[in-house]
Motif scaffolding. Sequence first.
Motif, short mmCIF file in Angstrom:
data_model
loop_
_atom_site.label_atom_id
_atom_site.label_comp_id
_atom_site.label_asym_id
_atom_site.label_seq_id
_atom_site.Cartn_x
_atom_site.Cartn_y
_atom_site.Cartn_z
N VAL A 213 0.79 -1.24 0.11
CA VAL A 213 -0.07 -0.01 -0.05
C VAL A 213 0.91 1.33 -0.07
O VAL A 213 2.14 1.16 0.53
N ALA A 214 0.47 2.34 -0.68
CA ALA A 214 1.39 3.49 -0.88
C ALA A 214 1.79 3.89 0.46
O ALA A 214 0.80 4.12 1.35
N GLU B 76 -9.57 4.04 -1.68
CA GLU B 76 -8.82 5.13 -0.85
C GLU B 76 -8.25 4.61 0.35
O GLU B 76 -7.36 5.10 0.83
N GLY C 214 -4.20 -2.21 5.93
CA GLY C 214 -3.16 -1.26 6.04
C GLY C 214 -2.06 -1.18 7.13
O GLY C 214 -2.31 -1.95 7.98
N GLY D 102 -5.21 2.34 -0.49
CA GLY D 102 -4.14 3.14 -0.86
C GLY D 102 -3.77 2.76 -2.45
O GLY D 102 -2.61 2.56 -2.60
N ARG D 103 -4.91 1.91 -3.12
CA ARG D 103 -4.43 1.38 -4.11
C ARG D 103 -4.80 2.18 -5.52
O ARG D 103 -5.70 3.12 -5.56
N THR D 104 -4.00 2.27 -6.67
CA THR D 104 -4.37 2.74 -7.79
C THR D 104 -5.09 1.86 -8.66
O THR D 104 -5.40 0.54 -8.75
N ARG E 213 -1.45 9.66 4.02
CA ARG E 213 -1.99 9.98 2.94
C ARG E 213 -3.14 11.04 3.59
O ARG E 213 -3.66 10.69 4.35
N ASP F 248 -3.81 5.42 8.44
CA ASP F 248 -3.44 5.09 6.97
C ASP F 248 -3.45 6.23 6.08
O ASP F 248 -3.11 6.39 5.15
N VAL F 249 -4.92 6.91 6.33
CA VAL F 249 -5.38 7.98 5.61
C VAL F 249 -6.11 9.10 6.21
O VAL F 249 -6.81 8.29 7.17
#
Length: 283
Positions: free
Chosen positions: A21-22, A248, A88, A251-253, A161, A47-48
């Motif tokens: 994960v980013a 979201e 995450g 954290g994936r594209t 993020r 995580d976000v």
Amino acid sequence: MRWYVSIGAVLVAGMLAGGDVAGAAAPSVAAQPGHRFADKESNPSVDVELIIAVDVSYSMDMDELAVQREGYAQAIMSKEFLQALKAGPNGRISITYFEWAASKDQKLIIPWRVIDGPETADAVAAEIMKTPVRRASRTSISGAIYYAIPMFDENPHRGLRRVIDISGDGPNNDGMPIRPARDAALEKGIVINGLPIMVKEPSYSTMDIENLDYYYEDCVIGGPGSFVVSIKDREKFKEAIRTKLLLEVAGRTPEHHVVPVADKEPRVNCLIGEKIWQDRWGR
């Protein structure tokens, strides 16, 4: 770099299987009361940090507003969402939810909350659902972004993020132009994702436009890994919301994406909403 995803393109198993994960290399640090902002910045505890900004302008009918709210509540409680949450590095996120319309019309529904499992997810979903549905005039995506930016500074939890999740069914037609607002967020390292709602045929009365998804891609979203999930079928409204939240949180594209050409001209005039309003009302 911006990304585009269509409904059904993302499977939970694909999102959670393999790959980092980013930002996963950052350490997991439990938040302690009284931490100074410097500590918060250097020790991410979630995580976000996710801001959900929801359009409640009059172009949205009451049924759409109700389905939109139910969609977010159900997505947050879903098994897939909780799986993505636990995958995450910290296993928790910080979330806030507000509604917006005109440039000075934003209503906070959920102040910052930490979701770290089923109980906190259920509590946030219940709080979303208990607030009466409302509608208001004008559409200011820029106003929503400018309202959201300082909210990150008010959050006691620092994330790996920072994301603003914007849903809407029309272009910006009030307040500041959209591109400077987007750029102000990007300068602070904030990612903006979009959920353009395109379930009705564009009409003069609602000020809808063709290719609202292009407008969101070229004028609204931005930041590393940013993406659009467009809703073109009322029956898939809730599925679209769940898809976007899963991306979201994990954290994936997206699996399918479009990499834009640098410095290209937008396919849609980013001032189209303001032009329509001016042409109609002369102001």
